[in-house]
Scaffold this motif. Sequence first.
Motif: not given
Length: 335
Positions: A274, A276-279, A281, A322
Amino acid sequence: MSNDTFIELSEVSKTYPTETFAGVKAVTTSIPKGKVVAIVGESGSGKSTMLKLIYGLLSPDEGMVLFKGEAILGPAEKLIPGHDSMKMVTQDFSLNTYAKVYENVASMLPNTDLKYKEEKSWAVMRFLRIDHLHNKRVSDLSGGEQQRVAIARAIITEPEVLLMDEPFSQVDTPLKTHLRADIRRLSHDLGITVILVSHDPVDGLSLADEIVVLNKGQVVESGSPEQLYNQPQNVYTAKLLADCNILKKEEAVKLGLRPLKDTVAIYPEWVELKRSWTSKSFILIDSFFKGNYEELLLERDHIRLRAINFHINHYKKGAAVPVVLDRFLEFYQTT
Ligand SMILES: Nc1ncnc2c1ncn2[C@@H]1O[C@H](COP(=O)(O)OP(=O)(O)OP(=O)(O)O)[C@@H](O)[C@H]1O
């Protein structure tokens, strides 16, 4: 076993005299007519042994190999080993390297009808795109060209079955694509059943109508390339066909997955990157340039995953990447 099946192996076992472990063990499988079938497996899994049993170069110790309902005769029962309706192209090609291409091909036919012999030789050379080489000595040809001469010799007598042992071993990557197309045309245009052995399962995936997977002399599963790739029943098949990430159940749980079975397989293309940020990484340990994509080696909680990234150089070594993981296969077997 019915008489209208094409090639059938029933509980076939063969142990070489000097060996304690069987070359193939209780193999039961059937080969459909007019298809390209690839036998794949690790080195020593029994691929060549199975090919030789089908051709009649070896006799089974137990079980039966049937061609159109009749037992295939082994070397002890036949003066010239090898089934008359089949031809086998081996890795050494068995060509007369001093003779020209035309002579190599035409010499497979008798001199009883010279007009037919000439016309058929040209037709087969044209089919395999080696007609322009007709006057060249085989010793002056590339490996890929020699391979096509060997196939021409094999098919000129119109066999029903063509057996090929490692047909891609002497062919470089661009030529592989052409050779794969040639092999497909043998079955689709001429109706020849092609059974090939390859140590590189990718050959089987991209070419075969059906794949037979061997492990330690036994058939572990068989099916279409799509079926075996997407729904393998064995972790061995998943590893062989897809070079996938293998995790223990505990590791998969640490990564947020909820498997029920002991072993989890995640194909590199299922590791979703991804922007953008995800839970979840991962840290980028290394990346390997592969041309139009790069393979990333990622790590989290001491668990490593390989992923495919088409945005080359987007992630730097040591950076947080991410990741979303929501697709995986699971197996009860651990190997
Ligand atoms: N002529 C032989 N004598 C003794 N053992 C043999 C012989 N040929 C094969 N074997 C043994 O039988 C087993 C299966 O061999 P086989 O050549 O069929 O495997 P394979 O899958 O084709 O291997 P590879 O991909 O390395 O060619 C191996 O353990 C091998 O050592």
